[in-house]
Design an enzyme around this catalytic site. Structure first.
Site, PDB file in Angstrom:
ATOM      1  N   CYS A  49       0.821  -1.214   0.000  1.00 40.18           N
ATOM      2  CA  CYS A  49       0.000   0.000   0.000  1.00 40.18           C
ATOM      3  C   CYS A  49       0.854   1.264   0.000  1.00 40.18           C
ATOM      4  O   CYS A  49       0.677   2.146  -0.843  1.00 40.18           O
ATOM      5  CB  CYS A  49      -0.921  -0.031   1.213  1.00 40.18           C
ATOM      6  N   ILE A 190      -6.781  -0.889 -10.925  1.00 37.59           N
ATOM      7  CA  ILE A 190      -5.355  -0.524 -10.919  1.00 37.59           C
ATOM      8  C   ILE A 190      -4.929  -0.061 -12.316  1.00 37.59           C
ATOM      9  O   ILE A 190      -4.277   0.969 -12.479  1.00 37.59           O
ATOM     10  CB  ILE A 190      -4.491  -1.696 -10.407  1.00 37.59           C
ATOM     11  N   ARG A 278      -4.315  -9.692  -8.797  1.00 36.81           N
ATOM     12  CA  ARG A 278      -3.268  -9.954  -7.807  1.00 36.81           C
ATOM     13  C   ARG A 278      -3.505 -11.321  -7.177  1.00 36.81           C
ATOM     14  O   ARG A 278      -4.633 -11.805  -7.146  1.00 36.81           O
ATOM     15  CB  ARG A 278      -3.269  -8.854  -6.739  1.00 36.81           C
ATOM     16  N   HIS A 450     -24.863  22.876   2.473  1.00 31.57           N
ATOM     17  CA  HIS A 450     -25.124  23.390   1.124  1.00 31.57           C
ATOM     18  C   HIS A 450     -24.098  24.462   0.767  1.00 31.57           C
ATOM     19  O   HIS A 450     -23.769  25.282   1.628  1.00 31.57           O
ATOM     20  CB  HIS A 450     -26.526  24.017   1.074  1.00 31.57           C
TER      21      HIS A 450
END
Ligand code: FAD
Length: 467
Positions: A49, A190, A278, A450
Site C-alpha cells: 500500500c 489498478i 493480484r 449546502h
C-alpha cells in the site's frame, strides 16, 4: 524496543508482513500490552500500500488532476500554458510522500513492546518460524501466536516475464519515464488508475480488457459515467479483446490481440502495463508445515476472528481473501490483535467501501444492483444524475450519478454508489449509514451542508419518497 537485524529466539506474538494489515495489528497488539515481533524485509513498514500501491498511485493521480483541471479551465475563462512535466521532480515528490509515511511508521515501530526484524519468515512447524534476515543470516523463532499478513503480488500473463518494457503496477509506479505509447492490459481499477496518470503525464494510453466492459463487477451505470470521459482521455479502449501474445523487442513491445470473433491483429507500444489481478503471497511461507488451510482461490481460510485452522495463527489482509483493500486489512488487523490479546472481537462489517480513484471517481458499498439482480434480491433503487445540482455546476462537473439501493419493505439502505469527482470521500457517509442500519428516511432527514456534493445523497433519498 527497536528495529533490529538479529533474530529473536522467542516471540509472544509474531506478525509476518508489515503492510496495512501487519503494522496495524502490531500497533494494536502492542497497545494492548502484548510483546510483538514484526517481520518484514523492507527498511520501514508500509507493505504494498505505502511502498508500491495506494499511496504512490494516488500521488501520481493528484498530478494528473492538476494537469487536467488546468487544461479544462479554459472552458471557464482561465487559460494556462501547456504544462511542462519534470518527470524527475514528479518521481522525487512521489518518493518523498512514500518516505514521509513509511518513515513515520519506522519511528513508530521503535515503541515499547515492539521489535521490528528485517527479514523473511517461513513456518518450520506450527510453533516455529525460520527467519532469514536481510543480511542472509537465518535463525529459528519460537512463537506463541502468529498473525500472517504477507499480502499479495501482481499476476503476470502466462509465459510472460516483466522487463524494461513489459511492466506491472510496481514498474509503472517507479515512473522510470513517460513512454510515448502505453498499453494497459486489464480494465480493472489498478490499470485504469495508472493508465489515467500516464495519460495526463503525456502518454498515449490504450486499454485492452478481456470482458465486455471496464471494471468487471461494478454496476454499468457507474462505469458508463467514467467511460465517457476515458473515451476522450485514452487512445483506445478495446473490450472483449484478449492479449494473445506479448514480445519485448528492442524499442517496442509487439502485442498480438484477439477479438471475440477470434480475429487477431498486431500492434506496437513503447511499454505494456500488465494489470490483470493480484494473487495472495502464500507460497514460500511453509504453510504446509502447519494445519493452516487455503481455499480454492489460494486465500488462507479464516473464521470471524481471523483465526486459521490452527487457532493460534491468524491471517489478515490480502492473504485472507477479497476484497484486497487496505482498509479491509486494517479492520481485520484490529480484530486479530484484540482476539490475540484475549479480548472479544469479531470481523463482521455491514459494508466495505470500494473506490476507483479515476476521474471521475467511482465508489460503492454494500449491495450493488448487479449483485441484487444475480442473487434475485428485491430492491428499490433511486438514481440522481448530477446534472443541474448546485455544487456540481459550480465545480463545472455535472458528470456524476448518486445511487441508493434500499429494501422495498423496510427501506433500509442496502447499498450506496457514487460516480463523480469526490465519490471516494462521499461514500464514507454511505458506509456509516449502513453500519448504523439507517433507512432512507434517516438520510433524507439528515441536514447536509449546502452547497456540497453530499447533498446528492440526501436528494437521492428524497427521490424514494416522491410519487
Ligand atoms: P501488503 O501491503 O501486501 O504487505 C505485505 C507485506 O508482507 C509486504 O511488505 C511484504 O514484503 C511482506 N512479506 C511478504 N512475505 C513475507 C514473508 N515471508 N516474511 C516477511 N514479510 C513478508 N487498496 C486500497 O484500499 N485503496 C487503494 O487505493 C489501493 N490502491 C492500490 C494501488 C495499487 C497499484 C496496488 C498494487 C494496490 C492497491 N491497493 C489499494 C491494495 C492494497 O495495497 C492492499 O490491499 C494492501 O496493501 C494489503 O495489505 P496487506 O497488509 O494485506 O499486505
Amino acid at each position: 524496543m527497536s528495529a533490529q537485524n538479529s533474530i529473536p529466539e522467542q516471540a509472544r506474538l509474531v506478525i509476518i508482513g508489515a503492510g496495512p494489515g501487519g503494522y496495524a495489528a502490531a500497533f494494536k497488539a502492542a497497545e494492548l500490552g502484548l510483546e510483538v515481533t514484526l517481520v518484514d524485509p523492507e527498511a520501514n513498514p508500509g507493505g504494498v500500500c505505502l511502498h508500491r500501491g495506494c499511496i504512490p498511485s494516488k500521488a501520481l493521480l493528484h498530478v494528473a488532476k492538476l494537469v487536467e483541471e488546468a487544461g479544462e479551465a479554459a472552458d471557464i475563462g482561465v487559460t494556462f500554458a501547456a504544462p511542462t512535466i519534470d518527470v524527475d521532480r514528479v518521481r522525487a515528490w512521489k518518493d518523498e510522500v512514500i518516505g514521509k509515511l513509511t518513515g513515520g511508521l519506522g519511528t513508530k515501530v521503535t515503541q515499547e513492546n515492539l521489535t521490528y526484524v528485517r527479514g523473511m519468515a517461513r513456518f518450520k512447524d506450527a510453533k516455529t518460524l525460520e527467519v532469514t534476515g536481510i543480511d542472509g543470516a537465518t535463525g529459528d523463532m519460537a512463537f506463541e501466536q502468529a498473525i500472517v499478513a504477507t499480502g499479495s503480488r501482481p499476476m503476470m500473463l502466462p509465459g510472460v516475464e516483466s522487463g524494461d518494457r513489459i511492466i506491472d503496477s510496481t514498474g509503472a509506479l517507479a515512473l522510470a519515464d513517460v513512454p510515448d505509447s502505453l498499453l494497459v492490459v486489464g480494465g480493472g481499477y489498478i490499470g485504469l488508475e495508472l493508465g489515467s496518470a500516464y495519460a495526463a503525464l503525456g502518454s498515449k494510453v490504450s486499454v485492452v480488457e478481456m470482458t465486455q466492459g471496464l471494471l468487471p463487477g461494478c454496476d454499468r451505470d457507474l462505469v458508463s459515467v467514467l467511460k465517457r470521459r476515458l473515451d476522450h482521455k485514452f487512445e483506445a479502449i478495446m473490450l472483449s479483446t484478449k492479449v494473445a501474445g506479448l514480445k519485448e523487442q528492442k524499442k517496442t513491445v509487439k502485442v498480438t490481440l484477439e477479438d471475440k470473433k477470434g480475429q487477431t491483429s498486431e500492434l506496437r507500444f513503447d511499454r505494456v502495463l500488465v494489470s490483470i489481478g493480484r494473487r495472495p503471497n502464500t507460497g514460500n511461507l511453509g504453510l504446509e508445515n502447519t494445519p493452516v488451510e487455503l481455499d480454492d482461490h489460494g486465500f488462507v481460510k479464516v473464521d470471524g476472528q481471523r483465526r486459521t485452522a490452527a487457532p493460534h495463527i491468524f491471517a489478515i489482509g490480502d492473504i485472507a481473501g477479497e476484497p484486497m483493500l487496505a482498509h479491509k486489512a486494517y479492520a481485520e488487523a484490529h480484530v486479530a490483535a484484540e482476539a490475540a490479546a484475549g479480548r472479544p472481537a469479531v470481523y463482521d462489517p455491514r459494508a466495505i467501501p470500494a473506490v476507483v480513484f479515476t476521474d471521475p471517481e467511482i465508489a460503492w458499498c454494500g449491495l450493488t444492483e448487479t449483485e441484487a439482480r444475480a442473487q434475485k434480491i428485491k430492491v428499490k433503487t433511486a438514481k440522481l444524475p448530477w446534472r443541474g445540482v448546485g455544487r456540481t455546476l459550480t465545480l463545472g462537473r455535472e458528470d456524476g450519478i448518486t445511487k441508493l439501493i434500499v429494501d422495498p419493505e423496510s427501506e433500509r439502505i442496502l447499498g450506496v454508489a457514487v460516480a463523480g469527482p469526490g465519490a471516494g470521500e462521499l461514500i464514507a457517509e454511505g458506509v456509516l449509514a449502513m453500519e448504523m442500519a439507517a433507512v432512507a428516511e434517516d438520510l433524507r432527514k439528515t441536514i447536509h451542508p449546502h452547497p456540497t456534493l453530499s447533498e446528492t445523497l440526501y436528494e437521492t433519498a428524497e427521490m424514494l419518497f416522491k410519487g
